[in-house]
Design a protein around this motif. Sequence first.
Motif, PDB file in Angstrom:
ATOM      1  N   ARG A  54       2.613  13.498 -61.469  1.00  0.00           N
ATOM      2  CA  ARG A  54       1.715  12.456 -61.972  1.00  0.00           C
ATOM      3  C   ARG A  54       2.415  11.106 -62.117  1.00  0.00           C
ATOM      4  NH1 ARG A  54       0.132  14.077 -67.109  1.00  0.00           N
ATOM      5  NH2 ARG A  54       1.006  16.171 -67.078  1.00  0.00           N
ATOM      6  N   CYS A  55       3.598  10.970 -61.539  1.00  0.00           N
ATOM      7  CA  CYS A  55       4.365   9.727 -61.632  1.00  0.00           C
ATOM      8  C   CYS A  55       4.285   8.936 -60.336  1.00  0.00           C
ATOM      9  CB  CYS A  55       5.830  10.029 -61.970  1.00  0.00           C
ATOM     10  SG  CYS A  55       6.098  10.709 -63.619  1.00  0.00           S
ATOM     11  N   TRP A  56       3.703   7.761 -60.390  1.00  0.00           N
ATOM     12  CA  TRP A  56       3.704   6.835 -59.259  1.00  0.00           C
ATOM     13  C   TRP A  56       5.135   6.384 -59.016  1.00  0.00           C
ATOM     14  CZ3 TRP A  56       2.451   1.052 -59.097  1.00  0.00           C
ATOM     15  CH2 TRP A  56       1.863   0.690 -57.871  1.00  0.00           C
ATOM     16  N   PRO A  57       5.534   6.134 -57.772  1.00  0.00           N
ATOM     17  CA  PRO A  57       6.936   5.760 -57.501  1.00  0.00           C
ATOM     18  C   PRO A  57       7.376   4.534 -58.295  1.00  0.00           C
ATOM     19  CG  PRO A  57       5.853   6.348 -55.454  1.00  0.00           C
ATOM     20  CD  PRO A  57       4.779   6.332 -56.520  1.00  0.00           C
ATOM     21  N   VAL A  58       8.565   4.605 -58.860  1.00  0.00           N
ATOM     22  CA  VAL A  58       9.053   3.537 -59.722  1.00  0.00           C
ATOM     23  C   VAL A  58       9.233   2.235 -58.942  1.00  0.00           C
ATOM     24  CG1 VAL A  58      11.498   4.102 -59.404  1.00  0.00           C
ATOM     25  CG2 VAL A  58      10.737   3.033 -61.534  1.00  0.00           C
ATOM     26  N   GLU A  59       9.525   2.321 -57.659  1.00  0.00           N
ATOM     27  CA  GLU A  59       9.667   1.114 -56.840  1.00  0.00           C
ATOM     28  C   GLU A  59       8.347   0.341 -56.775  1.00  0.00           C
ATOM     29  OE1 GLU A  59      12.669   4.128 -55.708  1.00  0.00           O
ATOM     30  OE2 GLU A  59      10.468   4.166 -55.852  1.00  0.00           O
ATOM     31  N   ARG A  60       7.243   1.053 -56.815  1.00  0.00           N
ATOM     32  CA  ARG A  60       5.940   0.379 -56.754  1.00  0.00           C
ATOM     33  C   ARG A  60       5.622  -0.291 -58.103  1.00  0.00           C
ATOM     34  NH1 ARG A  60       2.193   4.242 -52.803  1.00  0.00           N
ATOM     35  NH2 ARG A  60       3.933   4.947 -51.480  1.00  0.00           N
ATOM     36  N   TYR A  61       6.002   0.372 -59.187  1.00  0.00           N
ATOM     37  CA  TYR A  61       5.862  -0.300 -60.481  1.00  0.00           C
ATOM     38  C   TYR A  61       6.687  -1.585 -60.497  1.00  0.00           C
ATOM     39  CZ  TYR A  61       3.429   3.422 -63.072  1.00  0.00           C
ATOM     40  OH  TYR A  61       2.507   4.315 -63.541  1.00  0.00           O
ATOM     41  N   ALA A  62       7.876  -1.532 -59.921  1.00  0.00           N
ATOM     42  CA  ALA A  62       8.735  -2.716 -59.891  1.00  0.00           C
ATOM     43  C   ALA A  62       8.100  -3.833 -59.085  1.00  0.00           C
ATOM     44  CB  ALA A  62      10.103  -2.349 -59.319  1.00  0.00           C
ATOM     45  N   ALA A  63       7.442  -3.489 -57.977  1.00  0.00           N
ATOM     46  CA  ALA A  63       6.761  -4.503 -57.174  1.00  0.00           C
ATOM     47  C   ALA A  63       5.635  -5.159 -57.965  1.00  0.00           C
ATOM     48  CB  ALA A  63       6.222  -3.872 -55.890  1.00  0.00           C
TER      49      ALA A  63
ATOM     50  N   VAL B 146       6.384  -5.675 -69.886  1.00  0.00           N
ATOM     51  CA  VAL B 146       7.290  -4.789 -70.605  1.00  0.00           C
ATOM     52  C   VAL B 146       7.121  -3.379 -70.062  1.00  0.00           C
ATOM     53  CG1 VAL B 146       7.158  -6.229 -72.681  1.00  0.00           C
ATOM     54  CG2 VAL B 146       5.687  -4.222 -72.480  1.00  0.00           C
ATOM     55  N   VAL B 147       8.148  -2.578 -70.209  1.00  0.00           N
ATOM     56  CA  VAL B 147       8.114  -1.208 -69.717  1.00  0.00           C
ATOM     57  C   VAL B 147       8.367  -0.260 -70.873  1.00  0.00           C
ATOM     58  CG1 VAL B 147      10.545  -1.346 -69.030  1.00  0.00           C
ATOM     59  CG2 VAL B 147       9.106   0.441 -68.070  1.00  0.00           C
ATOM     60  N   THR B 148       7.626   0.824 -70.911  1.00  0.00           N
ATOM     61  CA  THR B 148       7.781   1.835 -71.950  1.00  0.00           C
ATOM     62  C   THR B 148       8.053   3.191 -71.303  1.00  0.00           C
ATOM     63  OG1 THR B 148       5.405   2.346 -72.007  1.00  0.00           O
ATOM     64  CG2 THR B 148       6.207   0.647 -73.512  1.00  0.00           C
ATOM     65  N   GLY B 149       8.593   4.084 -72.105  1.00  0.00           N
ATOM     66  CA  GLY B 149       8.836   5.442 -71.637  1.00  0.00           C
ATOM     67  C   GLY B 149       8.909   6.392 -72.799  1.00  0.00           C
ATOM     68  N   GLY B 150       8.611   7.632 -72.542  1.00  0.00           N
ATOM     69  CA  GLY B 150       8.676   8.643 -73.577  1.00  0.00           C
ATOM     70  C   GLY B 150      10.081   9.164 -73.774  1.00  0.00           C
TER      71      GLY B 150
ATOM     72  N   GLY C  70      13.149  11.253 -73.295  1.00  0.00           N
ATOM     73  CA  GLY C  70      13.639  11.879 -72.082  1.00  0.00           C
ATOM     74  C   GLY C  70      13.397  11.071 -70.824  1.00  0.00           C
ATOM     75  N   GLU C  71      12.798   9.890 -70.955  1.00  0.00           N
ATOM     76  CA  GLU C  71      12.515   9.060 -69.780  1.00  0.00           C
ATOM     77  C   GLU C  71      13.362   7.790 -69.743  1.00  0.00           C
ATOM     78  OE1 GLU C  71       7.850  10.419 -69.115  1.00  0.00           O
ATOM     79  OE2 GLU C  71       8.283   8.468 -70.028  1.00  0.00           O
ATOM     80  N   ALA C  72      14.454   7.781 -70.474  1.00  0.00           N
ATOM     81  CA  ALA C  72      15.294   6.577 -70.560  1.00  0.00           C
ATOM     82  C   ALA C  72      15.812   6.162 -69.193  1.00  0.00           C
ATOM     83  CB  ALA C  72      16.456   6.820 -71.527  1.00  0.00           C
ATOM     84  N   ASP C  73      16.214   7.116 -68.368  1.00  0.00           N
ATOM     85  CA  ASP C  73      16.738   6.774 -67.047  1.00  0.00           C
ATOM     86  C   ASP C  73      15.663   6.158 -66.170  1.00  0.00           C
ATOM     87  OD1 ASP C  73      19.192   7.723 -67.809  1.00  0.00           O
ATOM     88  OD2 ASP C  73      19.017   9.642 -66.752  1.00  0.00           O
ATOM     89  N   LEU C  74      14.455   6.696 -66.237  1.00  0.00           N
ATOM     90  CA  LEU C  74      13.347   6.166 -65.451  1.00  0.00           C
ATOM     91  C   LEU C  74      13.032   4.736 -65.872  1.00  0.00           C
ATOM     92  CD1 LEU C  74      11.099   6.793 -63.359  1.00  0.00           C
ATOM     93  CD2 LEU C  74       9.698   7.571 -65.284  1.00  0.00           C
ATOM     94  N   VAL C  75      12.980   4.501 -67.167  1.00  0.00           N
ATOM     95  CA  VAL C  75      12.703   3.168 -67.685  1.00  0.00           C
ATOM     96  C   VAL C  75      13.808   2.193 -67.282  1.00  0.00           C
ATOM     97  CG1 VAL C  75      12.527   1.823 -69.818  1.00  0.00           C
ATOM     98  CG2 VAL C  75      11.270   3.975 -69.591  1.00  0.00           C
ATOM     99  N   ALA C  76      15.057   2.637 -67.403  1.00  0.00           N
ATOM    100  CA  ALA C  76      16.185   1.769 -67.036  1.00  0.00           C
ATOM    101  C   ALA C  76      16.154   1.419 -65.554  1.00  0.00           C
ATOM    102  CB  ALA C  76      17.495   2.455 -67.399  1.00  0.00           C
TER     103      ALA C  76
ATOM    104  N   ALA D 109      13.458  -1.218 -65.061  1.00  0.00           N
ATOM    105  CA  ALA D 109      13.906  -2.492 -65.622  1.00  0.00           C
ATOM    106  C   ALA D 109      14.910  -3.171 -64.695  1.00  0.00           C
ATOM    107  CB  ALA D 109      14.506  -2.267 -67.001  1.00  0.00           C
ATOM    108  N   LYS D 110      15.789  -2.373 -64.111  1.00  0.00           N
ATOM    109  CA  LYS D 110      16.788  -2.950 -63.210  1.00  0.00           C
ATOM    110  C   LYS D 110      16.148  -3.466 -61.929  1.00  0.00           C
ATOM    111  CE  LYS D 110      21.156  -1.909 -60.861  1.00  0.00           C
ATOM    112  NZ  LYS D 110      22.213  -0.874 -60.635  1.00  0.00           N
ATOM    113  N   LEU D 111      15.249  -2.682 -61.338  1.00  0.00           N
ATOM    114  CA  LEU D 111      14.597  -3.092 -60.103  1.00  0.00           C
ATOM    115  C   LEU D 111      13.776  -4.357 -60.290  1.00  0.00           C
ATOM    116  CD1 LEU D 111      13.390   0.367 -58.738  1.00  0.00           C
ATOM    117  CD2 LEU D 111      15.124  -1.105 -57.700  1.00  0.00           C
TER     118      LEU D 111
END
Length: 387
Positions: free
Chosen positions: A218-227, A240-244, A246-252, A255-257
């Motif tokens: 159920r996760c859309w690719p993070v690169e598309r969120y970055a776009a 702003v970006v949020t995460g639950g 256990g999702e710290a790496d995904l959020v980081a 944020a970097k992209l």
Amino acid sequence: MRQGSRNAGEGGLASSGSAGGPVTGDPVHPPPTAVRRAGSEAARREGGGTPRVLVLRALGLGDLLAGVPALRALRRAYPGHELVLAGPAELASVAAASGAVDRVLPAAAPGRAVPRTLDWTGPPPDVAVDLHGNGPPSHRLLAGLRPGRLLAFAHPETPEVDGPVWYAEEHERERWCRLLRAYGIDADPADLRLPRPDAPSPAPGAVVLHPGAGAPSRCWPVERYAAVAEALRARGRRVVVTGGAGEADLVARLAKLADLPDTDVFGGGLPYDRLSALVAGARAVVSGDTGIAHLAVAHATPSVTLFGPVPPSRWGPPPHPRHRTLWHPGPDGDPHGRETDPALLWITPDAVLEALHALDTLDAHDTPDAQDTPHSPDAPGTSEEAP
């Protein structure tokens, strides 16, 4: 929902014995007043005090928010009872915000399964309500407490439960309201809104992106969120970006992209009061089919929800111009799968940006709330097929 659905805490909820035609005729169950009277007498016989209603919904944030209409219906039906929710302890603040729950009895199990036991003390509950699934594990868990009455969907393996049939394709909010109506309890699936938080938003007016969900499918690719984030920031929007938890790496990674400053990164699972304030004060929320999408609906915050593998007809927002759903129809996928569902991959960043642009033309405060107008649970939000 279908077997393997998001509510699959019982090992195949939509079993061959859970389908059937519509419930017809007069309810065979006593009205709430009769149940309440019988339950109160049972409690007194056991030496109890205030009669109690126990509701099992030991699932996640989105599940609890989808169950708010049913919880409020139970609150109205049993005003003199203590209403106890068996659910995750971390959702106690959400339950309190609903105005329907008196206290939470901590209960949870890995993988959305039914808890093995409940730490129930004192006399049996006067009424037990299964809002977790269609059994039999949840039925047997509640029946083991010897409640005065058990309200639940029927299942062939628990013939003693006299509830209505389970429809696999039914919308989640309507499902639990229909269960209660079968027992003579009026329930409105549009009764969704939560009070506005007292706390100020940590990022008022921002567009909130939430890349995580309960499963990778159920996760859309993070690169598309970055776009999307880059395009919005180029237009002068705060993102702003949020995460639950256990999702710290995904959020980081997002944020970097998107080159987001640390002040616009809220990872690691915000406490509910802060997350609620953030969502309530947001310009819009963009996410997959997960809890924050339901929170946006609860606060009447404009939202764009990306669906796959479960369609919005089962978990989407109520029909309202402020809520946009993107969905590419196709075969059902696995909502607990380890890879992004193909339906999500059809959704492009341009489609999300177009949906956000459409929301910009609305003034949500001047538009009637969804629960103020009749609606069909099978026509959620404003749905757009992805190109």
